[in-house]
Every structure is written in C-alpha cells, then in structure tokens.
Design a protein around this motif. Structure first.
Motif, PDB file in Angstrom:
ATOM      1  N   SER A   1       0.815  -1.279  -0.038  1.00  0.00           N
ATOM      2  CA  SER A   1      -0.010  -0.056   0.056  1.00  0.00           C
ATOM      3  C   SER A   1       0.852   1.365   0.105  1.00  0.00           C
ATOM      4  CB  SER A   1      -1.035  -0.042   1.078  1.00  0.00           C
ATOM      5  OG  SER A   1      -1.941  -0.941   1.021  1.00  0.00           O
TER       6      SER A   1
ATOM      7  N   LYS B   1       0.080   3.642  -3.022  1.00  0.00           N
ATOM      8  CA  LYS B   1      -1.166   4.384  -3.076  1.00  0.00           C
ATOM      9  C   LYS B   1      -0.852   5.853  -3.609  1.00  0.00           C
ATOM     10  CE  LYS B   1      -4.660   1.828  -0.428  1.00  0.00           C
ATOM     11  NZ  LYS B   1      -3.847   0.500  -0.368  1.00  0.00           N
TER      12      LYS B   1
ATOM     13  N   SER C   1      -8.897   0.287   0.317  1.00  0.00           N
ATOM     14  CA  SER C   1      -8.005  -0.113  -1.210  1.00  0.00           C
ATOM     15  C   SER C   1      -8.998   0.241  -2.342  1.00  0.00           C
ATOM     16  CB  SER C   1      -7.207  -1.405  -1.392  1.00  0.00           C
ATOM     17  OG  SER C   1      -6.440  -1.521  -0.308  1.00  0.00           O
TER      18      SER C   1
ATOM     19  N   THR D   1      -8.831   3.741  -3.686  1.00  0.00           N
ATOM     20  CA  THR D   1      -7.455   3.966  -4.501  1.00  0.00           C
ATOM     21  C   THR D   1      -7.907   3.649  -5.819  1.00  0.00           C
ATOM     22  OG1 THR D   1      -6.066   3.697  -2.707  1.00  0.00           O
ATOM     23  CG2 THR D   1      -5.240   3.614  -4.650  1.00  0.00           C
TER      24      THR D   1
ATOM     25  N   HIS E   1      -3.444   0.037  -6.072  1.00  0.00           N
ATOM     26  CA  HIS E   1      -3.565   0.185  -4.364  1.00  0.00           C
ATOM     27  C   HIS E   1      -2.395  -0.689  -3.745  1.00  0.00           C
ATOM     28  CE1 HIS E   1      -4.898  -4.129  -4.031  1.00  0.00           C
ATOM     29  NE2 HIS E   1      -5.802  -3.733  -5.096  1.00  0.00           N
TER      30      HIS E   1
ATOM     31  N   GLN F   1      -4.208  10.205   0.146  1.00  0.00           N
ATOM     32  CA  GLN F   1      -3.487   8.881   0.034  1.00  0.00           C
ATOM     33  C   GLN F   1      -2.365   8.592   0.674  1.00  0.00           C
ATOM     34  OE1 GLN F   1      -5.410   5.889  -2.069  1.00  0.00           O
ATOM     35  NE2 GLN F   1      -6.590   7.382  -1.653  1.00  0.00           N
TER      36      GLN F   1
END
Length: 434
Positions: free
Chosen positions: A147, A150, A256, A259, A305, A377
């Motif tokens: 992640s 992101k 997620s 994203t 993501h 993010q």
C-alpha cells in the motif's frame, strides 16, 4: 488455485503469527529460492502467503510470476544517486512495539542485524544516499511496495486537478457517469483522495472475511474469483454497488477500493489505461535504475492500491519527487509546488483520523500519535510537513520535504511492525535540521 489463493490472501492485513517463527531465515534466499518453495507458494493458502513465512518471502520479490504485469522502463537512462555515508544514522535508537520478539530499544544497525524479516533500508538526503543496507535481499531485486504505492494514484489525480480536468470539490459522479444515481452521488474526489467517502467499503479484519462486504468483493472482482453468493463480478460493478455508511468527511475509513476509484477516474478522464497514464505523466521523467512493475488484474486493471514492484533505490526515487532534490532523479518537476501545498494545506483533523479503524492502528505502528491526520492517500502527515505511507508486511515510504529527506524500507512480516518505528526517529534526530 493460484487465483483463489491470491484473492483470499489480499483480505488479510493482519495474519496469524503461528508458524512464522519456523520460517527459513531470509538470508538463505538472497541468492535465490529452492524450487520446492516456488511450488509451495503456488499452493499456499491465504494465511501462508501473507503471514510473513517462506511463501511470503517468495511472493514479495517474484510477483510478476503470478500476475500480468505492465513493465515501465526508464526512458531517461539512469540518473545515479551520489553516496555520502552518515554512519551515525545506524546508531539511532527506537523503542520496539510490544509484539516484537526483539528486546528494545535497538539501534537501526542492531535491528537490521537481529531481525529475521528486515530486508533493506535506505535513506536519501539532498539527493545523496546517506545510509543503505541490504541484509536479506539483493539491491537489484524487485519487491512489492504494497500500500505504499497508493500515493502514485493520488499524484496522477492531483496533476489532473492542476490541469482543471478534474474539480476535486465536485461529485466524482460528474466524471464517472455510470455511477450517477448510486450512493456515490455527493461524494467528491477529495473525499475519495482522503479516504473520507462515507461509503461502506472500509478494509478491516472483519470486512475481508464477510462475503457480503464490498471490501471482500472488491478483491474477488479484481482477481476474477467468484463471490460465494454472487459468482464472478466485475470490479466497476462492485464499486458501483457500494452502500453508503455515513455522510462524507466524518472519519478516516481506509479502503483499497477508494484507490481503485481513483484509477478508474484517471482512466475515464484520460481515456487511457492507468499504467500508461502513470508512465507518460510520471515515470517517463524518472532516471530509474530498473523497471517499474505494475501488476494487473486478469482484465488489465492496474492494482495501484498495492501491487507495484521495483528495487529499493527506485522506490526512493518516487519519494524524491516530493522533495527539493527531484531534479537529481527526474527531468521534470512532476510533483509541483501546487500539488505539494495541496497535500499539506488540506489535512483534516486528528479526531477525524482517529475515528476510523486504522487511525489507532497506525499510531501503534509508529509508536506515537503526535501526527495530524492522513491526506490524499498518504497515511500520516506531521505538523512539520513530513509524510508517511505504510504497506502490508511492513513496507514503508517516509518523505520530509523540508529536510529534503526520503526513507524507504522493505520487510516480510505481518505480525511485527518494528520497521515502522525508525523513520520518524531518523527524521527528527537533528542530523538533517541544518
């Protein structure tokens, strides 16, 4: 079998520690993996794949063997990073979380030596490498960012906002017209960027196991695995069916799926695939050492993501785009002053951050809650402007624009997040305040 394994495994952000202590030391895999482990990884269940054991070690650096992958090469040639070692960085100490099997506090050098799961650590200051260690991985190896990837999606959206192609305060359904008439009406692009949508698709340990929850269905749709009550679904259809949980802006609800909404938004506005958009707008300007791997779902959607891979130095190069030393690794300033100001000026409240499931989780990872909140993010922003984004199995990206500092690291552990305790200690050590 593999599709089922990978889909299920993405439902788990905290895996059982049982059995992790029996794993092979990661040093044994530096020069390659035994064929038996490749076979074991393909047959692994979701617990085995992401709990930090041997299959996790294989999967983290060999993801392109399991997914269709968009390859983004360097189009500028390598723009090398100078080296100016600062040994004192390795002597910085940090307390470790209670779940750690190591006795702390430990210096960074001690942690990297004693940890079974720490693979690599890199600190870049003013465009120069000041600390770099690879105790359990090769410098050229590609590794999942998880992640920590992101912000790649939010950067593209911020560029489109700067170009007036997107109004971040307008409903996202202005651009995603097939979402009109759904609960997404009234949710703005900024709400999605800040994971403040109010939509019911938050990633939690419970939601990923509930077949009726959107968080689980998002992952199933991404990998073509049939939902047990609905069969195989398309990602866009799943996201469109997301119910409303509350009014936007009430709390930080990490997802997620949000994203992926940004990925879909960029593709809609640009009429192009996300990997190509990111290449054209960002990565083609970067003088990377290796290729950037963007792993795709079976129907070609970029899993932006988290399923992005590179070597550690190129991971740092992405972070450097947010610092004054961007020109050491890129031919254009892709993170403009306007974009950076937008990240910092639009931060929500600490109370907003802590009202969600993951606010307290991140505070535990970092060992403090002296931050403000998340933004666009990025998981954490501090009052001094520093930014942090974490990823599954303790990957990390820390950027301090004011100190011209970037810290990146790779790990393979999902029950001990000690690696997250060092970046803030390094940044605030006083070594970089001159």
């Amino acid at each position: 079998m593999l599709r089922k394994t990978l889909t299920a495994s993405l439902f788990v952000l905290t895996a059982a520690a049982a059995g992790a202590q029996d794993r092979t030391p990661l040093d044994a895999f530096v020069d390659g993996f035994p064929i038996e482990l490749e076979k074991e990884t393909r047959e692994a269940d979701y617990n085995e794949l992401f709990r930090g054991g041997d299959p996790s070690a294989y999967f983290n650096v060999r993801t392109s063997e399991f997914f269709p992958t968009a390859i983004l090469p360097s189009r500028q040639g390598v723009m090398p990073l100078a080296s100016n070692p600062m040994p004192e960085i390795g002597e910085i100490k940090s307390e470790l979380p209670s779940e750690s099997k190591l006795d702390g506090p430990l210096t960074l050098n001690e942690f990297l030596e004693k940890s079974e799961f720490a693979q690599a650590y890199l600190v870049v200051h003013k465009g120069e490498i000041v600390y770099e260690k690879y105790p359990r991985i090769r410098p050229e190896d590609h590794h999942l960012w998880m992640s920590s990837a992101k912000p790649m999606a939010s950067l593209v959206i911020d560029q489109l906002i700067s170009e007036r192609k997107i109004d971040e305060n307008a409903p996202i359904t202005t651009y995603l017209t097939d979402f009109q008439g759904t609960p997404w009406d009234g949710v703005t692009t900024k709400d999605v960027m800040d994971m403040a949508s109010g939509m019911d698709l938050e990633d939690t340990s419970e939601s990923r196991f509930d077949p009726d929850n959107i968080a689980r269905r998002v992952y199933e749709a991404e990998f073509g695995f049939p939902n047990e009550t609905r069969g195989v679904e398309k990602l866009r259809d799943v996201l469109r069916s997301t119910p409303k949980r509350e009014e936007p802006g009430q709390a930080f609800h990490y997802a997620s799926g949000l994203t992926q909404m940004l990925v879909i938004l960029a593709e809609e506005v640009e009429n192009d695939r996300w990997a190509q958009i990111f290449d054209r707008r960002v990565w083609s300007k970067v003088g990377a050492e290796g290729v950037l791997q963007i792993h795709l779902t079976p129907d070609g959607i970029a899993a932006a993501h988290g399923l992005v891979s590179s070597n550690l130095r190129d991971f740092a190069r992405f972070g450097m785009l947010y610092t004054p030393s961007w020109n050491k690794i890129a031919t254009e300033q892709v993170v403009t002053d306007e974009i950076l100001a937008r990240i910092h000026d639009g931060v929500r409240s600490h109370e907003f951050m802590m009202a969600g499931f993951d606010g307290p989780v991140f505070a535990d990872y970092l060992g403090s809650n002296d931050f403000i909140a998340n933004s666009r993010q990025w998981d954490i922003l501090w009052p001094d402007g520093d930014m942090w984004k974490g990823g599954l199995m303790t990957q990390g990206l820390y950027v301090s624009p004011s100190r011209d500092l970037v810290i990146v690291y790779f790990n393979v552990n999902n029950d001990d997040h000690s690696g997250h305790r060092y970046p803030r200690a390094i940044a605030t050590s006083g070594l970089f305040d001159k």
